[in-house]
Design a protein around this motif. Structure first.
Motif, PDB file in Angstrom:
ATOM      1  N   ASP A 196     -48.778  -6.606   6.210  1.00  0.00           N
ATOM      2  CA  ASP A 196     -47.316  -6.749   6.251  1.00  0.00           C
ATOM      3  C   ASP A 196     -46.746  -6.374   4.888  1.00  0.00           C
ATOM      4  OD1 ASP A 196     -44.703  -7.463   6.796  1.00  0.00           O
ATOM      5  OD2 ASP A 196     -45.066  -9.613   6.601  1.00  0.00           O
ATOM      6  N   TYR A 197     -46.514  -5.083   4.684  1.00  0.00           N
ATOM      7  CA  TYR A 197     -46.093  -4.605   3.366  1.00  0.00           C
ATOM      8  C   TYR A 197     -44.762  -5.195   2.917  1.00  0.00           C
ATOM      9  CZ  TYR A 197     -49.725  -0.978   3.548  1.00  0.00           C
ATOM     10  OH  TYR A 197     -50.922  -0.309   3.607  1.00  0.00           O
ATOM     11  N   ASP A 198     -43.815  -5.319   3.843  1.00  0.00           N
ATOM     12  CA  ASP A 198     -42.484  -5.776   3.429  1.00  0.00           C
ATOM     13  C   ASP A 198     -42.322  -7.292   3.498  1.00  0.00           C
ATOM     14  OD1 ASP A 198     -42.364  -6.094   6.154  1.00  0.00           O
ATOM     15  OD2 ASP A 198     -40.816  -4.572   6.479  1.00  0.00           O
ATOM     16  N   GLY A 199     -43.374  -8.002   3.922  1.00  0.00           N
ATOM     17  CA  GLY A 199     -43.360  -9.459   3.890  1.00  0.00           C
ATOM     18  C   GLY A 199     -42.362 -10.115   4.826  1.00  0.00           C
ATOM     19  N   ASN A 200     -42.003  -9.445   5.917  1.00  0.00           N
ATOM     20  CA  ASN A 200     -41.035 -10.039   6.836  1.00  0.00           C
ATOM     21  C   ASN A 200     -41.691 -10.801   7.983  1.00  0.00           C
ATOM     22  OD1 ASN A 200     -42.007  -7.973   8.434  1.00  0.00           O
ATOM     23  ND2 ASN A 200     -39.984  -7.239   9.073  1.00  0.00           N
ATOM     24  N   GLY A 201     -43.018 -10.948   7.927  1.00  0.00           N
ATOM     25  CA  GLY A 201     -43.719 -11.772   8.896  1.00  0.00           C
ATOM     26  C   GLY A 201     -44.120 -11.081  10.183  1.00  0.00           C
ATOM     27  N   LYS A 202     -43.962  -9.766  10.259  1.00  0.00           N
ATOM     28  CA  LYS A 202     -44.375  -9.045  11.460  1.00  0.00           C
ATOM     29  C   LYS A 202     -44.635  -7.593  11.109  1.00  0.00           C
ATOM     30  CE  LYS A 202     -39.585  -8.151  12.832  1.00  0.00           C
ATOM     31  NZ  LYS A 202     -38.575  -8.309  13.889  1.00  0.00           N
ATOM     32  N   TYR A 203     -45.380  -6.919  11.987  1.00  0.00           N
ATOM     33  CA  TYR A 203     -45.615  -5.503  11.818  1.00  0.00           C
ATOM     34  C   TYR A 203     -44.421  -4.737  12.387  1.00  0.00           C
ATOM     35  CZ  TYR A 203     -50.506  -7.081  11.482  1.00  0.00           C
ATOM     36  OH  TYR A 203     -51.669  -7.718  11.134  1.00  0.00           O
ATOM     37  N   ASN A 204     -43.865  -3.803  11.623  1.00  0.00           N
ATOM     38  CA  ASN A 204     -42.697  -3.081  12.106  1.00  0.00           C
ATOM     39  C   ASN A 204     -42.660  -1.664  11.548  1.00  0.00           C
ATOM     40  OD1 ASN A 204     -40.799  -3.087   9.561  1.00  0.00           O
ATOM     41  ND2 ASN A 204     -41.681  -5.141   9.725  1.00  0.00           N
ATOM     42  N   PHE A 205     -41.794  -0.849  12.137  1.00  0.00           N
ATOM     43  CA  PHE A 205     -41.645   0.543  11.749  1.00  0.00           C
ATOM     44  C   PHE A 205     -40.602   0.741  10.649  1.00  0.00           C
ATOM     45  CE2 PHE A 205     -43.155   0.613  16.118  1.00  0.00           C
ATOM     46  CZ  PHE A 205     -44.115   1.608  16.116  1.00  0.00           C
TER      47      PHE A 205
END
Length: 234
Positions: A196-205
């Motif tokens: 989770d690179y952006d640390g928002n708690g989920k995998y996203n595009f």
């Protein structure tokens, strides 16, 4: 993407990851006297891509079977599925990758960029069902990290013939015995994916990494390597 996400990639995706194995030098000689002995292999798992994750793994290999394997990991993306595999390639370095393999110099290693180091998938460490490379991204059957941790355990995983592993002959197919012998010799690399690179708690595009090179329907966060260790006899 959550636990209910279903990804069942076909032979084309498996061929993609296998075909990226690069020739990096001659394979080490194999001791035929050790081919059928039972060995206990351990790995210290260290972070990749700045994940901050770590762990340990233990595998008991006998004949053409992993009699028992355990993976204990922490510091992973919380409450998310994490694909995990044993990688091996006859012509790979059979070690964990470094940023020297970051071919586009974006500061991160993708799964395919790491293949020259750790080789293609030879075993999918699923929680249930079959464990061949064909299941290497079936996320419904990989462990989910509770608060960033999981303890995985499974018995009686059979090695299988795997194409694209760099052996002579059609498709570069390694037999189950050849692959088992190589893993027993300390050439298996255990990799856990999902970061989770952006640390928002989920995998996203919605970040610079975008889609995975393995499947455009998955974010790169779900498939980039996060932890790695070599299974060796100590």
């Amino acid at each position: 993407m959550n636990r209910k996400s279903v990804v069942a990639l076909g032979a084309s995706a498996v061929a993609l990851i296998a075909a990226t194995t690069l020739a990096v030098g001659p394979a080490q000689a194999h001791d035929s006297n050790s081919e059928e002995k039972t060995v206990t292999l351990t790995a210290k798992l260290r972070q990749l891509n700045g994940s901050g994750a770590s762990g340990t793994a233990t595998a008991v290999v006998s004949g053409q079977k992993i009699k028992h394997i355990e993976v204990h990991a922490k510091g992973l993306t919380p409450d998310a599925p994490h694909a995990q595999h044993i990688h091996y390639g006859k012509q790979a370095e059979n070690e964990c990758p470094t940023l020297k393999l970051d071919t586009n110099k974006d500061g991160r290693l993708t799964t395919l960029e790491g293949v020259p180091a750790y080789g293609p998938v030879v075993v999918s460490l699923n929680t249930t069902g079959e464990t061949t490379p064909a299941s290497f991204l079936d996320v419904t059957r990989f462990p989910v990290s509770k608060d960033g941790k999981y303890n995985y355990s499974r018995n009686n995983i059979n090695f299988t013939d795997v194409a694209g592993t760099g052996y002579p002959g059609a498709g570069g197919t390694g037999t189950a015995k050849q692959i088992a012998d190589a893993i027993r010799d300390g050439k298996g690399v255990l990799v856990i994916h999902g970061q989770d690179y952006d640390g928002n708690g989920k995998y996203n595009f919605s970040n610079p990494e975008g889609a995975s090179e393995l499947n455009p329907n998955l974010p790169a966060e779900a498939t980039d390597p996060a932890v790695c260790g070599v299974l060796e006899e100590h």
